[in-house]
Design a protein around this motif. Sequence first.
Motif, short mmCIF file in Angstrom:
data_model
loop_
_atom_site.label_atom_id
_atom_site.label_comp_id
_atom_site.label_asym_id
_atom_site.label_seq_id
_atom_site.Cartn_x
_atom_site.Cartn_y
_atom_site.Cartn_z
N MET A 214 0.85 -1.20 0.00
CA MET A 214 0.00 0.00 0.00
C MET A 214 0.89 1.24 0.00
SD MET A 214 -3.23 0.46 2.52
CE MET A 214 -3.20 1.99 3.39
N ARG A 215 0.60 2.14 -0.91
CA ARG A 215 1.44 3.34 -1.07
C ARG A 215 0.58 4.59 -0.99
NH1 ARG A 215 3.51 6.46 -5.32
NH2 ARG A 215 5.64 7.20 -4.96
N LEU A 216 1.04 5.55 -0.22
CA LEU A 216 0.32 6.81 -0.11
C LEU A 216 0.80 7.76 -1.20
CD1 LEU A 216 0.43 7.29 3.78
CD2 LEU A 216 -1.47 6.43 2.38
N PRO A 217 -0.05 8.70 -1.61
CA PRO A 217 0.34 9.62 -2.69
C PRO A 217 1.38 10.63 -2.23
CG PRO A 217 -1.76 10.28 -1.75
CD PRO A 217 -1.41 8.96 -1.11
N ASP A 218 2.18 11.10 -3.20
CA ASP A 218 3.16 12.15 -2.89
C ASP A 218 2.50 13.52 -2.83
OD1 ASP A 218 5.36 10.38 -2.82
OD2 ASP A 218 5.52 10.42 -5.00
N THR A 219 1.50 13.73 -3.68
CA THR A 219 0.74 14.98 -3.68
C THR A 219 -0.72 14.66 -3.96
OG1 THR A 219 1.09 15.35 -6.06
CG2 THR A 219 2.71 16.32 -4.54
N VAL A 220 -1.59 15.60 -3.65
CA VAL A 220 -3.01 15.46 -3.97
C VAL A 220 -3.52 16.80 -4.51
CG1 VAL A 220 -3.43 13.70 -2.21
CG2 VAL A 220 -3.75 16.10 -1.64
N PRO A 221 -4.60 16.79 -5.27
CA PRO A 221 -5.15 18.05 -5.77
C PRO A 221 -5.64 18.94 -4.62
CG PRO A 221 -6.05 16.17 -6.99
CD PRO A 221 -5.33 15.62 -5.80
N VAL A 222 -5.57 20.22 -4.84
CA VAL A 222 -6.11 21.21 -3.91
C VAL A 222 -7.06 22.11 -4.70
CG1 VAL A 222 -5.60 23.17 -2.41
CG2 VAL A 222 -4.10 21.16 -2.39
N THR A 223 -8.28 22.25 -4.20
CA THR A 223 -9.30 23.05 -4.87
C THR A 223 -9.55 24.34 -4.08
OG1 THR A 223 -10.40 21.07 -5.75
CG2 THR A 223 -11.70 23.11 -5.66
N ALA A 224 -9.48 25.46 -4.76
CA ALA A 224 -9.79 26.75 -4.12
C ALA A 224 -11.29 26.99 -4.20
CB ALA A 224 -9.04 27.87 -4.81
N LEU A 225 -11.88 27.42 -3.09
CA LEU A 225 -13.30 27.74 -3.05
C LEU A 225 -13.48 29.24 -3.32
CD1 LEU A 225 -14.60 25.71 0.03
CD2 LEU A 225 -14.62 25.07 -2.39
N HIS A 226 -14.26 29.54 -4.33
CA HIS A 226 -14.57 30.94 -4.66
C HIS A 226 -16.03 31.17 -4.34
CE1 HIS A 226 -10.66 31.31 -6.54
NE2 HIS A 226 -10.90 30.21 -7.23
N ASP A 227 -16.26 32.01 -3.36
CA ASP A 227 -17.60 32.17 -2.83
C ASP A 227 -17.75 33.61 -2.33
OD1 ASP A 227 -19.72 31.99 -0.62
OD2 ASP A 227 -19.79 29.97 -1.43
N PRO A 228 -18.88 34.27 -2.54
CA PRO A 228 -19.04 35.65 -2.08
C PRO A 228 -18.79 35.81 -0.58
CG PRO A 228 -20.80 35.07 -3.60
CD PRO A 228 -20.03 33.81 -3.34
N LEU A 229 -19.23 34.86 0.22
CA LEU A 229 -19.01 34.94 1.66
C LEU A 229 -17.53 34.95 1.99
CD1 LEU A 229 -20.27 34.84 4.54
CD2 LEU A 229 -20.07 32.34 4.40
N ILE A 230 -16.76 34.10 1.31
CA ILE A 230 -15.32 34.01 1.54
C ILE A 230 -14.63 35.29 1.06
CG2 ILE A 230 -13.23 32.76 0.85
CD1 ILE A 230 -15.02 30.23 0.72
N THR A 231 -15.03 35.77 -0.10
CA THR A 231 -14.44 37.00 -0.65
C THR A 231 -14.71 38.19 0.25
OG1 THR A 231 -14.70 36.15 -2.90
CG2 THR A 231 -14.39 38.53 -2.65
N GLN A 232 -15.95 38.29 0.73
CA GLN A 232 -16.32 39.40 1.61
C GLN A 232 -15.52 39.38 2.90
OE1 GLN A 232 -20.50 39.51 2.53
NE2 GLN A 232 -20.37 41.45 3.62
N ALA A 233 -15.20 38.19 3.39
CA ALA A 233 -14.43 38.07 4.63
C ALA A 233 -12.95 38.37 4.41
CB ALA A 233 -14.59 36.67 5.22
N GLY A 234 -12.52 38.41 3.15
CA GLY A 234 -11.12 38.73 2.87
C GLY A 234 -10.17 37.60 3.18
N ILE A 235 -10.66 36.36 3.09
CA ILE A 235 -9.83 35.19 3.42
C ILE A 235 -9.75 34.29 2.19
CG2 ILE A 235 -10.54 35.32 5.83
CD1 ILE A 235 -12.33 32.89 5.34
N SER A 236 -8.93 33.26 2.28
CA SER A 236 -8.88 32.24 1.23
C SER A 236 -9.18 30.89 1.86
CB SER A 236 -7.52 32.22 0.54
OG SER A 236 -6.51 31.76 1.42
N VAL A 237 -9.88 30.06 1.11
CA VAL A 237 -10.23 28.72 1.58
C VAL A 237 -9.90 27.71 0.48
CG1 VAL A 237 -12.04 27.19 2.45
CG2 VAL A 237 -12.12 29.64 3.00
N ASP A 238 -8.99 26.81 0.78
CA ASP A 238 -8.62 25.73 -0.12
C ASP A 238 -9.06 24.39 0.47
OD1 ASP A 238 -7.32 27.37 -2.01
OD2 ASP A 238 -5.48 27.35 -0.84
N VAL A 239 -9.22 23.39 -0.38
CA VAL A 239 -9.65 22.07 0.06
C VAL A 239 -8.62 21.04 -0.39
CG1 VAL A 239 -11.48 20.34 0.02
CG2 VAL A 239 -12.07 22.77 -0.19
#
Length: 302
Positions: free
Chosen positions: A1-26
Amino acid sequence: MRLPDTVPVTALHDPLITQAGISVDVLRLDLIDPVLNGNKPFKLIDNLAQAKAQGHRRVLSFGGAWSNHIHALAEAGYREGLETVAVIRGDDPAAQNTATLDFAVARGMRLIRVSRADYRRRHEPEFLAQLQDQHGPFYLVPEGGANAAGVKGCQQLAGLIRRSAPHWPDEIALACGTGATLAGLVAGLHVQATPALVRGVAVLKGGDFLHQDIRRWLPAELAMGNWALETAFHFGGYACYPAPLREFVSDFESRHGMLLDPVYTAKLFAAVYQRVQDGCYRAGTRLLLVHSGGLQGRAGRL
């Protein structure tokens, strides 16, 4: 069993997040493998390595009819050539024929259905001895993969985040059932000297006991360290999926095209969005949410 070296990261673009002036990635642990994904491989990798090192060919664990852990163990055991046995909570076969258990059986897992009363004995040495007498020697993986080996495997999440994230987060948030993943991540961040607050969202009602469990898994210098636990976002209790949570998931998925599981990640994302709405994050904060998979469970609840 082998774990990945990297995984995708998705940025969330949302009015609530933008208004708060922060960034949220998954951090998309749900995308690391079509079947064996999420945080479960991290909990299992050291457990299965120890099982083999100790000469075991059989691994036994515990779980419910929709358990992500049982699903992952069945697949991991199949790939590693290990016999797997699962003690399943509830002894009514008509109520237990789920897609999760059908998959486990298809992967060669042997199911032992026990009453809820017997299931509560899963930590008792006498009960474990009875299981060994009845089913032969086995390597024991506790429910959810929550043991020292599971915590050790989850330390590798720290390096995965470092290699995958486009920028280092101020806070990493994840759902908590046992707290083992959180403890492993905290320990891994310490080893790599890459600080970030780790915030857990307890998915079960009355989750305050997780504070003690997490501290027990951590070295003394980290037990009171850079982590926090939210216990008010259980939405009624473990596996509860009330209308407000369903509405959040429906809205989130329609806007972002990212599926959430109803037991863990739905509550994590709902909690973070509520905290953003409540002004809990200062402008400029970088958040990273851990998508811990579990999407196989959607078939039973959505």
